[in-house]
Design an enzyme around this catalytic site. Structure first.
Site, PDB file in Angstrom:
ATOM      1  CD  GLU A  35     -10.113   8.028  -1.137  1.00  0.00           C
ATOM      2  OE1 GLU A  35      -9.294   8.036  -0.196  1.00  0.00           O
ATOM      3  OE2 GLU A  35     -10.521   6.981  -1.672  1.00  0.00           O
ATOM      4  CE  LYS A  94      -3.186   2.746   2.808  1.00  0.00           C
ATOM      5  NZ  LYS A  94      -3.975   2.862   4.057  1.00  0.00           N
ATOM      6  CD  GLU A 104      -6.947   2.411   1.631  1.00  0.00           C
ATOM      7  OE1 GLU A 104      -6.577   3.537   2.027  1.00  0.00           O
ATOM      8  OE2 GLU A 104      -7.804   2.254   0.742  1.00  0.00           O
ATOM      9  CD  GLU A 139      -6.211   8.841  10.348  1.00  0.00           C
ATOM     10  OE1 GLU A 139      -5.628   7.741  10.431  1.00  0.00           O
ATOM     11  OE2 GLU A 139      -6.316   9.479   9.285  1.00  0.00           O
TER      12      GLU A 139
END
Length: 378
Positions: free
Chosen positions: A355, A126, A220, A176
């Site tokens: 995105e 990733k 992911e 986050e």
């Protein structure tokens, strides 16, 4: 390659209250002791805090890598207060003279394809690729007004405004939590996997359901959780990680998030040392981290404060830190926004570009800029 556009003029943002907090979280506001002071380095910051009056905190931001800059300020904490309602003029927009994205949309999609090919060859699992969006504004936005808008739109986010020196401010509303530390107790809520919200409730729920059951996004997310677990396990005597992520809702986006709770073996560990241990997580870097950092450096160059960490600590070594996303660097009439997308096996370049465009929306709304005015740039 840079994509540019010249945009129509609208109205400037209003000014907000003078004594706006530099950090807003649901349980705490922080106000800088001296908003005009030059930022402290990480080494200077701990020394300054040790000699400061009781109750003083450090508010700061660190960069994406240890080579990137850091900026710290002394601050004091207050209980959270309700966000003042802004004038409706704030939503009418600001005058944008010029806009440019780097990489341009087609170049970013090419980067995604390049990364996907590297993943297919087994070079990494990733990587999170980022983009910046530069806006040249007719007048300098007031960071206090921008952060007030962010707090109004996302009351559960970590809203920040950190002076970087030279008149620049790092502003944003991060959903986050990187980590929080209270004594021996740690909490984290990493995010990976995203869908744009929709005004139609039925379509919005369909998108949330699609995200929650997406094999690609679950993969992911699992890569990120495994890496964080591996980092924390040697430091903790208890580590609780749910088996599956949950949906996290923000005004513009759906995310997959996992709430992690842990108990440290050594409660005396400083929160800044813990931040250094876990940052950057795979949510903004990749797996394995060294290969992802190398690819990011090749395709993007230095990120500086973007995708770094922002937060606070106190004299006990406790504190709370967020990932520096949904953010911008403001300096005079210039705003530079940042957004990224996680690339794994099966990532579609056009979808990943879309995105990032959706993630720019948080700061664009706070600046009063409509994404519809940026067609061809996003």
């Amino acid at each position: 390659m840079t994509q540019t556009a010249t945009l129509p003029a609208t109205q400037p943002l209003p000014h907000a209250a003078t004594h706006a907090p530099a950090w807003r979280a649901p349980d705490r506001h922080l106000h800088l002791l001296d908003p005009h002071a030059a930022p402290l380095t990480a080494a200077q910051a701990r020394h300054a805090l040790s000699g400061a009056p009781d109750g003083t905190h450090l508010l700061g931001a660190i960069g994406f890598t240890p080579r990137d800059p850091a900026a710290f300020h002394l601050a004091h904490s207050t209980p959270p207060t309700s966000t003042a309602t802004l004038s409706t003029a704030a939503s009418t927009g600001t005058t944008v003279l010029h806009a440019a994205s780097r990489p341009a949309p087609d170049a970013f999609e090419a980067n995604v394809a390049h990364a996907a090919a590297a993943i297919a060859r087994g070079e990494l699992h990733k990587v999170v690729l980022g983009r910046t969006l530069d806006l040249h504004l007719h007048a300098a936005p007031d960071p206090r007004a921008v952060t007030a808008r962010l707090a109004q739109d996302a009351p559960d986010a970590f809203v920040f405004c950190v002076p970087l020196g030279d008149g620049a401010q790092l502003v944003g509303a991060s959903p986050e939590r990187l980590l929080s530390k209270r004594g021996a107790q740690l909490r984290l809520r990493p995010l990976a996997g995203t869908r744009a919200r929709h005004a139609d409730p039925a379509e919005d729920l369909r998108r949330a359901h699609d995200l929650l059951h997406s094999a690609k996004d679950r993969h992911e997310h699992a890569l990120m959780i495994a890496a964080i677990r591996e980092t924390l396990a040697p430091l903790c005597r208890e580590l609780t990680v749910p088996d599956a992520p949950r949906l996290v809702q923000t005004p513009g986006l759906w995310h997959l998030g996992t709430s992690i709770h842990a108990t440290l073996r050594d409660p005396g560990l400083h929160v800044l040392d813990l931040v250094s241990a876990v940052h950057p997580t795979p949510a903004v870097c990749g797996v394995p981290a060294p290969a992802a950092r190398d690819l990011i450096g090749t395709l993007e160059g230095p990120r500086g404060f973007f995708a770094g960490a922002v937060g606070w600590c106190d004299a006990r070594g406790d504190g709370e830190w967020a990932v520096t996303i949904r953010c911008a660097r403001l300096r005079s009439p210039h705003a530079r926004l940042f957004a990224g997308a996680g690339i794994v096996a099966g990532s579609d370049p056009a979808r990943e570009r879309a995105e990032t465009a959706a993630k720019f929306g948080t700061m664009l709304r706070a600046l009063g800029v409509s994404p519809l005015d940026l067609e061809g740039v996003l």
